[in-house]
Design a protein around this motif. Structure first.
Motif, short mmCIF file in Angstrom:
data_model
loop_
_atom_site.label_atom_id
_atom_site.label_comp_id
_atom_site.label_asym_id
_atom_site.label_seq_id
_atom_site.Cartn_x
_atom_site.Cartn_y
_atom_site.Cartn_z
N HIS A 100 37.16 31.15 43.26
CA HIS A 100 37.05 32.56 43.63
C HIS A 100 38.19 32.93 44.58
CE1 HIS A 100 32.89 31.73 42.42
NE2 HIS A 100 32.79 33.03 42.20
N VAL A 101 38.67 34.16 44.44
CA VAL A 101 39.65 34.69 45.37
C VAL A 101 39.06 35.95 46.00
CG1 VAL A 101 41.97 35.64 45.67
CG2 VAL A 101 41.59 33.78 44.03
N LEU A 102 38.90 35.91 47.31
CA LEU A 102 38.47 37.07 48.07
C LEU A 102 39.72 37.76 48.56
CD1 LEU A 102 36.44 38.85 49.70
CD2 LEU A 102 36.64 37.15 51.51
N GLU A 103 39.94 38.98 48.09
CA GLU A 103 41.11 39.76 48.53
C GLU A 103 40.68 40.76 49.59
OE1 GLU A 103 43.88 39.75 44.56
OE2 GLU A 103 42.66 41.52 44.95
N VAL A 104 41.45 40.81 50.66
CA VAL A 104 41.23 41.75 51.75
C VAL A 104 42.44 42.67 51.78
CG1 VAL A 104 40.85 42.01 54.22
CG2 VAL A 104 39.89 40.02 53.01
N LYS A 105 42.18 43.97 51.57
CA LYS A 105 43.28 44.94 51.49
C LYS A 105 43.08 46.06 52.50
CE LYS A 105 44.27 44.27 46.58
NZ LYS A 105 44.40 44.94 45.28
N SER A 106 44.18 46.71 52.80
CA SER A 106 44.17 47.93 53.61
C SER A 106 45.09 48.92 52.91
CB SER A 106 44.68 47.63 55.02
OG SER A 106 44.73 48.82 55.78
N ASP A 107 44.53 50.02 52.47
CA ASP A 107 45.30 51.03 51.75
C ASP A 107 46.11 50.41 50.61
OD1 ASP A 107 44.39 53.08 53.44
OD2 ASP A 107 45.93 52.59 54.91
N GLU A 108 45.43 49.62 49.79
CA GLU A 108 46.02 48.96 48.61
C GLU A 108 47.01 47.84 48.93
OE1 GLU A 108 44.89 49.48 45.46
OE2 GLU A 108 43.46 50.84 46.41
N GLN A 109 47.27 47.59 50.21
CA GLN A 109 48.18 46.51 50.59
C GLN A 109 47.36 45.24 50.85
OE1 GLN A 109 50.56 47.24 54.07
NE2 GLN A 109 51.90 45.52 53.65
N LEU A 110 47.74 44.14 50.22
CA LEU A 110 47.05 42.87 50.38
C LEU A 110 47.33 42.31 51.78
CD1 LEU A 110 45.28 40.77 48.97
CD2 LEU A 110 47.39 39.68 48.15
N ILE A 111 46.26 42.11 52.53
CA ILE A 111 46.36 41.62 53.90
C ILE A 111 46.18 40.10 53.94
CG2 ILE A 111 45.38 41.74 56.24
CD1 ILE A 111 46.84 44.32 55.28
N CYS A 112 45.13 39.63 53.26
CA CYS A 112 44.89 38.19 53.23
C CYS A 112 43.99 37.83 52.05
CB CYS A 112 44.31 37.68 54.54
SG CYS A 112 42.75 38.44 55.01
N GLU A 113 43.95 36.52 51.76
CA GLU A 113 43.12 36.02 50.67
C GLU A 113 42.40 34.76 51.14
OE1 GLU A 113 45.70 36.34 46.79
OE2 GLU A 113 46.98 35.97 48.55
N SER A 114 41.17 34.63 50.69
CA SER A 114 40.39 33.42 50.92
C SER A 114 40.08 32.85 49.54
CB SER A 114 39.09 33.78 51.66
OG SER A 114 38.24 32.66 51.73
#
Length: 124
Positions: A100-114
């Motif tokens: 699994h990839v958890l994507e964390v975004k802010s205004d469509e910009q990828l901030i980090c992934e777990s």
């Protein structure tokens, strides 16, 4: 059947990082919560806010490998859009390995992934 899970996604959920959330996380991992910093591992707790229906009632779940990719640090007071997807699925015997990839975004910009591998033992 396992490959059919590849590409499955949760709904996007907003998660606001609060000072209390950071302090609780630091305390839980045994870190000094007086020096308020956000560990790169913290996005893993965002999973609790997401619904992953493909993991409901499937058998015993075991958390396998985990890694983190940080493009920008998280910030207290910021709201992020979070979504988890099945990146890769494979079967070995009676076990399913679901990356699994958890994507964390802010205004469509990828901030980090777990990135986490969940092992489904037995199951339906």
């Amino acid at each position: 059947m396992t490959q059919l899970l590849e590409g499955k996604k949760s709904e996007v959920v907003n998660v606001t990082v609060t000072e209390e959330m950071v302090k609780d996380y630091l305390k839980a991992i045994g870190a000094d919560s007086e020096s308020l910093y956000i560990p790169v591992t913290m996005p893993f707790i965002f999973w609790h806010k997401l619904d992953t229906p493909w993991l409901h009632n499937v058998g015993t779940l075991v958390h396998g490998e985990q890694s983190f990719v940080t493009h920008q640090p998280l910030a207290i007071g910021q709201t992020y859009q979070c979504q988890v997807r099945v990146n890769r699925a494979r079967t070995k015997g009676s076990m399913q390995f679901l990356e699994h990839v958890l994507e964390v975004k802010s205004d469509e910009q990828l901030i980090c992934e777990s990135i986490s591998t969940i092992i489904v033992m037995g199951g339906k």
